[in-house]
Design an enzyme around this catalytic site. Structure first.
Site, short mmCIF file in Angstrom:
data_model
loop_
_atom_site.label_atom_id
_atom_site.label_comp_id
_atom_site.label_asym_id
_atom_site.label_seq_id
_atom_site.Cartn_x
_atom_site.Cartn_y
_atom_site.Cartn_z
N ASP A 33 0.86 -1.19 0.00
CA ASP A 33 0.00 0.00 0.00
C ASP A 33 0.89 1.24 0.00
O ASP A 33 1.92 1.28 0.67
CB ASP A 33 -0.90 -0.01 1.25
CG ASP A 33 -2.08 0.94 1.12
OD1 ASP A 33 -3.22 0.45 1.10
OD2 ASP A 33 -1.86 2.17 1.05
N LEU A 35 -0.04 4.08 1.15
CA LEU A 35 -0.46 4.95 2.26
C LEU A 35 -0.75 6.37 1.78
O LEU A 35 -0.15 7.34 2.23
CB LEU A 35 0.59 4.95 3.39
CG LEU A 35 0.82 3.60 4.07
CD1 LEU A 35 1.88 3.70 5.15
CD2 LEU A 35 -0.48 3.03 4.64
N ALA A 83 -6.50 1.61 -5.17
CA ALA A 83 -7.16 2.51 -6.11
C ALA A 83 -7.40 3.86 -5.46
O ALA A 83 -7.44 3.97 -4.23
CB ALA A 83 -8.51 1.92 -6.54
N THR A 125 -15.91 -2.42 -9.70
CA THR A 125 -17.09 -1.73 -9.16
C THR A 125 -18.26 -1.83 -10.12
O THR A 125 -18.07 -1.87 -11.34
CB THR A 125 -16.76 -0.24 -8.91
OG1 THR A 125 -17.97 0.45 -8.62
CG2 THR A 125 -16.11 0.43 -10.11
N ASP A 126 -19.48 -1.80 -9.58
CA ASP A 126 -20.67 -1.79 -10.44
C ASP A 126 -20.81 -0.46 -11.18
O ASP A 126 -21.64 -0.33 -12.09
CB ASP A 126 -21.94 -2.10 -9.64
CG ASP A 126 -22.24 -1.08 -8.54
OD1 ASP A 126 -21.45 -0.16 -8.32
OD2 ASP A 126 -23.31 -1.23 -7.89
N GLU A 127 -20.00 0.54 -10.79
CA GLU A 127 -20.10 1.85 -11.46
C GLU A 127 -19.67 1.76 -12.93
O GLU A 127 -19.96 2.67 -13.71
CB GLU A 127 -19.30 2.91 -10.70
CG GLU A 127 -19.83 3.07 -9.28
CD GLU A 127 -19.31 4.29 -8.53
OE1 GLU A 127 -18.97 5.29 -9.17
OE2 GLU A 127 -19.28 4.21 -7.29
N TYR A 153 -13.65 8.47 -12.21
CA TYR A 153 -13.40 7.26 -11.39
C TYR A 153 -13.90 6.01 -12.11
O TYR A 153 -13.15 5.06 -12.31
CB TYR A 153 -14.08 7.40 -10.02
CG TYR A 153 -14.19 6.08 -9.28
CD1 TYR A 153 -13.05 5.46 -8.76
CD2 TYR A 153 -15.42 5.44 -9.10
CE1 TYR A 153 -13.14 4.24 -8.09
CE2 TYR A 153 -15.52 4.23 -8.44
CZ TYR A 153 -14.39 3.63 -7.93
OH TYR A 153 -14.48 2.42 -7.28
N LYS A 157 -11.84 2.72 -13.63
CA LYS A 157 -12.07 1.34 -13.19
C LYS A 157 -12.49 0.46 -14.38
O LYS A 157 -12.11 -0.71 -14.47
CB LYS A 157 -13.13 1.30 -12.09
CG LYS A 157 -12.72 1.94 -10.78
CD LYS A 157 -11.59 1.23 -10.06
CE LYS A 157 -12.01 -0.08 -9.46
NZ LYS A 157 -10.90 -0.70 -8.67
N ASN A 183 -20.06 -0.48 -0.67
CA ASN A 183 -19.76 -1.15 0.59
C ASN A 183 -19.95 -0.20 1.76
O ASN A 183 -19.80 1.02 1.62
CB ASN A 183 -18.29 -1.58 0.62
CG ASN A 183 -18.00 -2.82 -0.18
OD1 ASN A 183 -17.25 -3.68 0.25
ND2 ASN A 183 -18.57 -2.94 -1.37
N LEU A 193 -20.41 8.42 1.96
CA LEU A 193 -21.72 8.83 2.49
C LEU A 193 -21.97 8.41 3.94
O LEU A 193 -22.23 9.26 4.80
CB LEU A 193 -22.85 8.28 1.61
CG LEU A 193 -24.25 8.65 2.13
CD1 LEU A 193 -24.59 10.09 1.83
CD2 LEU A 193 -25.32 7.73 1.55
N TYR A 210 -26.77 15.41 -1.57
CA TYR A 210 -26.65 15.94 -2.93
C TYR A 210 -28.00 15.89 -3.65
O TYR A 210 -28.70 14.86 -3.61
CB TYR A 210 -25.65 15.12 -3.76
CG TYR A 210 -24.23 15.07 -3.27
CD1 TYR A 210 -23.74 15.97 -2.31
CD2 TYR A 210 -23.34 14.14 -3.78
CE1 TYR A 210 -22.43 15.91 -1.87
CE2 TYR A 210 -22.02 14.07 -3.36
CZ TYR A 210 -21.57 14.96 -2.39
OH TYR A 210 -20.27 14.89 -1.97
N ARG A 276 -23.99 16.41 -7.30
CA ARG A 276 -22.71 15.99 -7.90
C ARG A 276 -22.85 16.06 -9.42
O ARG A 276 -23.90 15.69 -9.97
CB ARG A 276 -22.44 14.55 -7.45
CG ARG A 276 -21.27 13.88 -8.12
CD ARG A 276 -21.18 12.41 -7.72
NE ARG A 276 -20.58 12.24 -6.41
CZ ARG A 276 -20.53 11.07 -5.77
NH1 ARG A 276 -21.05 9.99 -6.30
NH2 ARG A 276 -19.96 10.98 -4.59
#
Ligand code: NAD
Ligand code: TYD
Length: 339
Positions: A33, A35, A83, A125-127, A153, A157, A183, A193, A210, A276
Site C-alpha cells: 500500500d 499509504l 485505487a 465496481t458496479d459503477e 473514477y 475502473k 460497501n 456517504l 446531494y 454531484r
C-alpha cells in the site's frame, strides 16, 4: 498459499485481510500500500502481530518497486484493491485516478506475467455499468450489462477491467474480476456517504445530501464482500466476471434518515446541497451468477449492517476523529463550503 493484497491499508482491503487471516490461518499475506490519504497503518494494527502478515509501503504504479516486491515475496495470488476510490475527488482531479487505477493495474499484471502467479483478482465496481433509471425497479446490472462510465473514477475502473480481460486473452494471465456495489462497515474513510453522515450527525453538523437525495445505491456490508472474493479465489472460473451485491437498495435520503434515527438526532440537520456533476441515479446488482456458481448471497440485511457500522464508529472514535482533524479538514472545506 501466499497472497499479495494491494490497497490493504484502506477500507475494504483491510477488512479482507482480517477475513483471510481468520478464515485461512495458514495463508501468508503481504499487504502492499502506498499509504495515500485513504490508507492508514493504524487500521492494520489488529494484524500487526500475526507472523503470517507483513506490510510493505509501495506505489502500484512504480514498476521497479513492484517488480522488487514480486521478486522477494513470490506471491501465488494477487488481489488488487489499490485505487483512488472517491468519485467526488475524481471530478476535481482525474489524473491520479488514471495513474493508480489504470497504470497501477497494468504494472501489477506485468509483474504477474513476469514472475508467474496462479491468480490475479481485480476488485472492480458496479459503477462500470453506468446507472439505471429510477422508474425501472425491474432492471438490474448483470455481468452482460454493457460497460459505460459517468465519472473519471468509473472510467478508470472500467479501463482497468478491460485491461485485465485483455491480459487474460492475450497473455493467458489467470484473471478474475469482481464488481461490487457500495460497501459500508468498519474502517471506511469518512469522506464516503455513511461514515460522513455518522460523523456529522454526532457533531450536530449539517448533513449534506446531494440534489434531491433520491439516488439509489445497493448497500453491501463489507464482510459479505470479503467472503465473496474469498469464494471467487477458491472456486471462481478464470476469465470470468462476478457481480457482488443485491437487494439492499436504499435512496440516500432513506440512509441519512436511518442514521439520524439510530443516533437520536433531528432530521433538521439534513441540508440539500448542489448535486454531484454527472450523478448516477441508481445502482442495483443481480447476484444470480455468483449465487448459482459459488453459492454466495449477501447475509447482512441493511438494518443489521447499519447498526453494526454505527456501533463501530461510536466505539472507535479516535480512529476517525484523527482523520477528520487532519488534512481531511481542508478537503471538507473545499468540497462543501458554499455548496
Ligand atoms: P479506499 O480508498 O478506502 O482504499 C484504497 C487504498 O489503496 C488505500 O489504502 C490507499 O493508500 C491505497 N492506494 C491508493 N493509491 C495507491 C497506489 N498508487 N499504490 C498503492 N496503494 C494505493 O478504497 P476502498 O473503498 O477500500 O476500495 C477498495 C477497492 O474496491 C477499490 O479498487 C475500489 O475501486 C473498489 N470498490 C469500492 C467500493 C466501495 O463502496 N468502497 C465499491 C466498489 C468497488
Ligand atoms: P459515495 O459514498 O461517494 O459513493 P458512490 O458515489 O461511489 O456511490 O456516495 C454515495 C451516494 O451518496 C451518492 O449518490 C452520492 C451521495 N452523497 C451525498 O448525498 N452527500 C455526500 O456528502 C456524499 C459523500 C455522498
Amino acid at each position: 498459499m501466499k497472497l499479495l493484497v494491494t490497497g490493504g491499508a484502506g477500507f475494504i482491503g483491510a477488512n479482507f485481510i482480517f477475513h483471510m487471516l481468520d478464515a485461512h490461518p495458514d495463508d501468508e499475506i503481504v499487504c502492499l500500500d502506498a499509504l495515500t490519504y485513504a490508507g492508514n497503518l493504524e487500521t492494520l494494527e489488529p494484524a500487526a502481530d500475526n507472523p503470517n502478515f507483513t506490510f510493505v509501503k509501495a506505489d502500484v504504479a512504480d514498476r521497479e518497486a513492484v517488480y522488487g516486491i514480486f521478486e522477494k515475496e513470490k506471491p501465488d495470488v494477487v488481489v488488487n484493491f489499490a485505487a483512488e476510490s472517491h468519485v467526488d475527488r475524481s471530478i476535481e482531479d482525474p489524473g491520479v485516478f488514471l495513474r493508480t487505477n489504470i497504470i497501477g493495474t497494468q504494472v501489477l499484471m506485468d509483474a504477474c506475467n513476469k514472475f508467474g502467479i496462479s491468480r490475479f483478482h481485480q476488485v472492480g465496481t458496479d459503477e462500470v455499468y453506468g446507472d439505471l433509471p429510477l422508474d425501472r425497479p425491474d432492471l438490474f446490472f448483470t455481468e452482460e450489462t454493457p460497460i459505460t462510465a459517468s465519472s473519471p473514477y468509473s472510467a478508470s475502473k472500467a479501463s482497468a477491467d478491460l485491461l485485465a480481460m485483455a491480459y487474460h486473452r492475450t497473455y493467458g494471465l489467470p484473471v478474475t474480476i469482481s464488481r461490487c456495489s457500495n460497501n459500508y462497515g468498519p474502517y471506511q474513510f469518512p469522506e464516503k456517504l455513511i461514515p460522513l453522515m455518522i460523523a456529522n450527525a454526532l457533531a450536530d453538523k449539517e448533513l449534506p445530501v446531494y440534489g434531491t437525495g433520491e439516488n439509489v445505491r445497493d448497500w453491501l456490508y463489507v464482510e459479505d464482500h470479503c467472503r465473496a472474493i474469498d469464494m471467487i479465489l477458491q472456486n471462481g472460473r478464470v476469465g470470468e466476471v462476478y457481480n457482488i451485491g443485491g437487494h439492499n437498495e436504499k435512496n440516500n435520503l432513506q440512509v441519512v434518515k436511518i442514521i439520524l434515527e439510530k443516533l437520536g438526532k433531528p432530521e433538521s440537520l439534513i441540508r440539500f446541497v448542489t448535486d454531484r456533476k454527472g450523478h448516477d441515479l441508481r445502482y442495483a446488482i443481480d447476484p444470480a451468477k455468483i449465487h448459482a456458481e459459488l453459492g454466495w448471497l449477501p447475509e447482512t440485511k441493511f438494518e443489521d449492517g447499519i447498526r453494526k457500522t454505527i456501533d463501530w464508529y461510536l466505539d472507535n472514535k479516535p480512529w476517525w476523529e484523527n482523520i477528520i482533524s487532519g488534512e481531511y479538514r481542508d478537503y471538507y472545506e473545499k468540497m462543501y463550503a458554499n455548496r
